[in-house]
Design an enzyme around this catalytic site. Structure first.
Site, PDB file in Angstrom:
ATOM      1  N   ARG A 234    -109.098 -36.779 -17.060  1.00 42.21           N
ATOM      2  CA  ARG A 234    -108.466 -38.094 -17.223  1.00 42.21           C
ATOM      3  C   ARG A 234    -109.310 -38.924 -18.190  1.00 42.21           C
ATOM      4  O   ARG A 234    -110.540 -38.939 -18.094  1.00 42.21           O
ATOM      5  CB  ARG A 234    -108.369 -38.821 -15.870  1.00 42.21           C
ATOM      6  CG  ARG A 234    -107.233 -38.343 -14.984  1.00 42.21           C
ATOM      7  CD  ARG A 234    -105.851 -38.712 -15.529  1.00 42.21           C
ATOM      8  NE  ARG A 234    -104.749 -38.219 -14.716  1.00 42.21           N
ATOM      9  CZ  ARG A 234    -104.107 -37.062 -14.889  1.00 42.21           C
ATOM     10  NH1 ARG A 234    -104.473 -36.249 -15.865  1.00 42.21           N
ATOM     11  NH2 ARG A 234    -103.104 -36.707 -14.115  1.00 42.21           N
ATOM     12  N   GLU A 263    -103.280 -44.217 -23.362  1.00 47.65           N
ATOM     13  CA  GLU A 263    -102.383 -43.218 -23.936  1.00 47.65           C
ATOM     14  C   GLU A 263    -101.047 -43.878 -24.269  1.00 47.65           C
ATOM     15  O   GLU A 263    -100.535 -44.642 -23.443  1.00 47.65           O
ATOM     16  CB  GLU A 263    -102.181 -42.060 -22.952  1.00 47.65           C
ATOM     17  CG  GLU A 263    -103.484 -41.308 -22.731  1.00 47.65           C
ATOM     18  CD  GLU A 263    -103.348 -40.088 -21.816  1.00 47.65           C
ATOM     19  OE1 GLU A 263    -102.225 -39.726 -21.433  1.00 47.65           O
ATOM     20  OE2 GLU A 263    -104.387 -39.498 -21.495  1.00 47.65           O
ATOM     21  N   HIS A 281    -102.226 -35.033 -24.459  1.00 52.05           N
ATOM     22  CA  HIS A 281    -102.069 -34.792 -23.009  1.00 52.05           C
ATOM     23  C   HIS A 281    -101.096 -33.628 -22.744  1.00 52.05           C
ATOM     24  O   HIS A 281    -100.099 -33.786 -22.032  1.00 52.05           O
ATOM     25  CB  HIS A 281    -101.598 -36.075 -22.307  1.00 52.05           C
ATOM     26  CG  HIS A 281    -101.956 -36.089 -20.851  1.00 52.05           C
ATOM     27  ND1 HIS A 281    -102.290 -37.225 -20.171  1.00 52.05           N
ATOM     28  CD2 HIS A 281    -102.025 -35.087 -19.929  1.00 52.05           C
ATOM     29  CE1 HIS A 281    -102.552 -36.947 -18.910  1.00 52.05           C
ATOM     30  NE2 HIS A 281    -102.392 -35.645 -18.737  1.00 52.05           N
TER      31      HIS A 281
END
Ligand code: NAD
Length: 309
Positions: A234, A263, A281
């Site tokens: 993360r 993000e 991601h």
């Protein structure tokens, strides 16, 4: 016998919808439903399947009078008010083990990509250059890799690394399994020790109050070997500004990141760096992972509603 009906409120892999139908689960598929609409209709449903888009906060859950199960098709549970769900007696599940292989394999790819400048070499070549000499890299063999967080993904990364003839250091807040110590993994007592000794640091712990900003400038200053750093866990575990500073000052040699503090990542300071390898991601984005997650969802539903299907 009571009829069980569910709702799927985020876009999911078609395999999940096919499996639900095949196994006789009744459901409505409303992948674009608004929060207001969901709050209005949620009382009609016994289970809900979500991904990251749907927010199941108190405003929605307050109306969920017939809901007994929430399934997060994926990992992160931060879009669910877990305390309130518990208070209402709603069980919450996710499907984390479906993604272990996908994330571990991406991690390996990023480690090698970073050591060999694969991203930058690709960019240079497609821009018409042939810069052989610029892209001298490093071999993985002989290096020390620190795995921070030795759970499902961390352990799988260790498995995948073993044939590369590396020293593997493992740091976790729970004991490292004996089976891995027998295979040569070396547990370390502190994160500082891991950072000091590593050529490559790879992060596999969850984001919690304790791990937010855990990897910061002060810690990275302790690195003795100018390590590479890889984060597929993360983004907020690594302090963004500190990472940029450590990269610019050469405290660390490079970073491969699948996850970011914010993000989508927009910070030009990071995007313009040459010693980074960045992916949007995509850790869990494999066909196999999506399918495995779909089977996990079915397993949960069967267990929860066995008598009613
Ligand atoms: P896991 O729960 O199996 O393992 C996490 C490990 O971290 C556990 O062993 C735990 O004890 C350890 N840990 C917790 N707090 C720690 C701390 N303060 N210091 C050191 N270790 C600590 O989880 P997993 O399935 O291995 O997944 C790891 C993480 O990967 C997830 O939390 C998730 O954030 C991330 N993930 C990312 C993607 C992606 O798309 N890139 C996909 C899936 C999972």
């Amino acid at each position: 016998m009571k009829t069980v009906i569910g709702i799927v409120t985020d876009p999911v892999h078609p395999k999940l919808l096919t499996l639900l139908e095949e196994k006789g689960f009744k459901f409505d598929y409303l992948p674009d439903i608004s929060k207001e609409e969901l709050a209005r209709v949620i009382s009609n449903y016994n289970y809900i399947i979500i991904r990251g888009r749907t927010r199941l906060d108190r405003e929605v859950l307050v109306n969920a009078s017939n809901l007994s199960v929430i399934i997060r098709y994926g990992v992160g549970l931060d879009n669910i008010d877990l305390d309130y769900a518990k208070e209402k007696g709603i069980k919450v599940y996710n499907t984390p083990s479906a993604f272990t292989e996908a994330v571990a394999e991406l991690t390996l790819g990023l480690i090698i990509g970073l050591l060999r400048n694969i991203g930058e070499a690709h960019r240079s070549l497609v821009n018409g250059k042939w810069e052989k000499k610029r892209f001298q890299g490093f071999e993985l063999a002989g290096k020390t890799v620190a795995i921070l967080g030795f759970g499902r993904i961390g352990r799988r990364v260790a498995d995948l690394l073993m044939p590369f003839d590396v020293t593997i250091l493992a740091y976790d807040i729970i004991p490292i399994p004996d089976s891995y110590i027998e295979k040569g993994v070396k547990p370390v007592e502190s994160i500082e020790e891991a950072i000091e000794e590593a050529d490559i640091i790879t992060i596999h712990m969850p984001l919690t109050k304790e791990t937010k900003d855990l990897i910061n400038y002060e810690l990275l200053k302790k690195a003795k070997k100018k390590p590479f750093i890889v984060n597929t866990a993360r983004g907020k575990i690594v302090n963004h500004d500190d990472l940029i500073r450590a990269l610019s000052e050469g405290l660390i040699r490079g970073a491969a990141l699948d996850v970011f503090y914010e993000e989508p990542v927009k910070d030009e300071r990071l995007l313009k760096m040459e010693n980074v390898l960045l992916t949007p991601h995509i850790g869990a984005q494999t066909l196999e992972a999506r399918e495995k997650a779909a089977y996990e969802v079915i397993k949960i539903l069967k267990r929860e509603f066995r008598e009613n299907i």
